[in-house]
Scaffold this active site. Sequence first.
Site, PDB file in Angstrom:
ATOM      1  N   GLU A 187      -5.693  -8.257  -1.224  1.00  0.00           N
ATOM      2  CA  GLU A 187      -6.220  -8.172   0.069  1.00  0.00           C
ATOM      3  C   GLU A 187      -8.038  -7.786   0.207  1.00  0.00           C
ATOM      4  OE1 GLU A 187      -4.736  -5.656   3.209  1.00  0.00           O
ATOM      5  OE2 GLU A 187      -2.595  -6.152   2.681  1.00  0.00           O
TER       6      GLU A 187
ATOM      7  N   GLU B 205       0.873  -1.311   0.036  1.00  0.00           N
ATOM      8  CA  GLU B 205      -0.097   0.219   0.091  1.00  0.00           C
ATOM      9  C   GLU B 205       0.987   1.334   0.004  1.00  0.00           C
ATOM     10  OE1 GLU B 205      -2.377  -0.574   3.466  1.00  0.00           O
ATOM     11  OE2 GLU B 205      -4.101  -1.552   2.165  1.00  0.00           O
TER      12      GLU B 205
HETATM   13  C1  BG6 Z   1      -4.167  -3.200   5.026  1.00  0.00           C
HETATM   14  C2  BG6 Z   1      -3.016  -3.597   5.340  1.00  0.00           C
HETATM   15  O1  BG6 Z   1      -4.426  -1.845   4.950  1.00  0.00           O
HETATM   16  O2  BG6 Z   1      -5.368  -3.469   5.692  1.00  0.00           O
HETATM   17  C3  BG6 Z   1      -3.016  -5.003   6.353  1.00  0.00           C
HETATM   18  O3  BG6 Z   1      -2.259  -3.970   4.214  1.00  0.00           O
HETATM   19  C4  BG6 Z   1      -4.235  -4.640   7.283  1.00  0.00           C
HETATM   20  O4  BG6 Z   1      -1.811  -5.076   6.947  1.00  0.00           O
HETATM   21  C5  BG6 Z   1      -5.410  -4.695   6.687  1.00  0.00           C
HETATM   22  O5  BG6 Z   1      -4.020  -5.622   8.434  1.00  0.00           O
HETATM   23  C6  BG6 Z   1      -6.785  -4.404   7.490  1.00  0.00           C
HETATM   24  O6  BG6 Z   1      -6.573  -3.454   8.466  1.00  0.00           O
HETATM   25  P1  BG6 Z   1      -6.678  -3.642  10.027  1.00  0.00           P
HETATM   26  O7  BG6 Z   1      -6.364  -2.427  10.590  1.00  0.00           O
HETATM   27  O8  BG6 Z   1      -8.059  -3.899  10.241  1.00  0.00           O
HETATM   28  O9  BG6 Z   1      -5.655  -4.929  10.296  1.00  0.00           O
END
Ligand code: BG6
Length: 462
Positions: A361, A177
């Site tokens: 993701e 990101e």
């Molecule tokens: C993404 C990241 O932005 O979101 C991850 O690459 C992160 O590392 C994921 O875990 C979800 O965000 P969070 O804050 O709910 O863990």
Amino acid sequence: MQPQIRNSFLWGGAISAHQCEGAYQEDGKGLITNDLYCLNSETKEREVHFPINSAQYYPTHHAIDFYHTYKEDIAMMSEMGIKCLRFSINWARIFPNGDDDQPNEKGLTFYDSLLDELEKYHIEPIVTISHFEIPYHLVEKYGSWSSRDMIDFYITYCEVLFNRYHQRVKKWITFNEINVVTYKSEMTTGIHTDDMQVMLQMAHYQMVASAKAVRLAKKIDPEMQIGMMLMYGPTYPENCHPENVLKAIHYNDESYYFAEVMTQGYYSNKAKALWRSHQMQIDLTSEDEVDLINGRVDFIAISYYMSWTTNDESTDGNMSSGGINPYLEQSKWGWQIDPVGLRISLNELYDRFKKPIFIVENGLGHEDKLIQGKIHDDYRIDYMRQHLNQMIKAIEEDGVDVMGYCVWGIIDLISASKFEMKKRYGMIYVDRDDFGNGTNKRYRKDSFYWYKKVIETNGKEL
Ligand code: BG6
């Protein structure tokens, strides 16, 4: 003939080193920025400490102990039939301080063993070179990415990785990101700043480093494919008032800024106009310009969780808050759930940049209940079903070239924003709470069996 999900589609899962490995001082590993964050109460967000205060609990220090459990974890993931696992290499396992003369052999050996396990089950590794993991020493001594020196440290690190693993890892992502630097700079660089000039300067050095890494990778092994990654979600105009439409364009430009440079190899007129209007002076040399053009990426990776609007009333979101959309529901953490937004994102990015897109993701952070060894997470299945439906439409009806889909946190891990354990994304449950209490035992959630079916049928049964 209609485009279809290809047979080689990469169904997978994603994790990152600091959110799952633990073993924060084992086998010569140095400290990374995230090792200094502590979660000290249910209500507080994280606090930064240096030196570490032994009376406090630091979630990354143990995380889910993947460093020791990876064999069992990968065996369980393989039961789901995943075709790929996206994970990151923890920079400080390889170069404990970041500027060391020699890499740490024990760190390299750990990732050799991880790759052995993946190979055993025919799971393709997708490696993120830096997923918010920066040796702390580089922050203290050099000011992290605010210094041009970082480019050399990063390239030395990449050279070690590429030489060591090029026969086994064919797909790499240079930075997790990369655009998060303009939302939460401390997350990607270890440096907190609200100064746009500083943020865009750090982004520039990262983009030059990424471009040099692309070039180096192709030299070492032309079969290696390198991607850039965006945290992406569209911002919609609050209504059709032209001023709102324009505002939304400007919000979205913040992400395109990065994708443009890394796919096209140069800053657009629009980017330069932004610098001018904010009186920014970016340290951009003619050598950088050559590097950028010679180091264009092969694909765009995205994380997709939500969308925003230009509405002034805002809600929480991934790495930043954003305008509320009255048509959407929110997760317990205030993230707006927008499956159609995924289709919109895929269309937008593909139309603009004409590169294959890898959804690395996507998922739902939710509290789960373990009852007699079972977790009935129908909410997660529902979330993913709707998102996959839209992804398939983007592929089959809109012709977008999507390489694969990785569910975020295929196994429960600590959250990146809050460092909580209770915000779970996994299809494998880990019995551990926010403060590390629990058996650390793994359990298959209902979504585990559901995803297995999705993969078996190549997305036909959702
Ligand atoms: C993404 C990241 O932005 O979101 C991850 O690459 C992160 O590392 C994921 O875990 C979800 O965000 P969070 O804050 O709910 O863990």
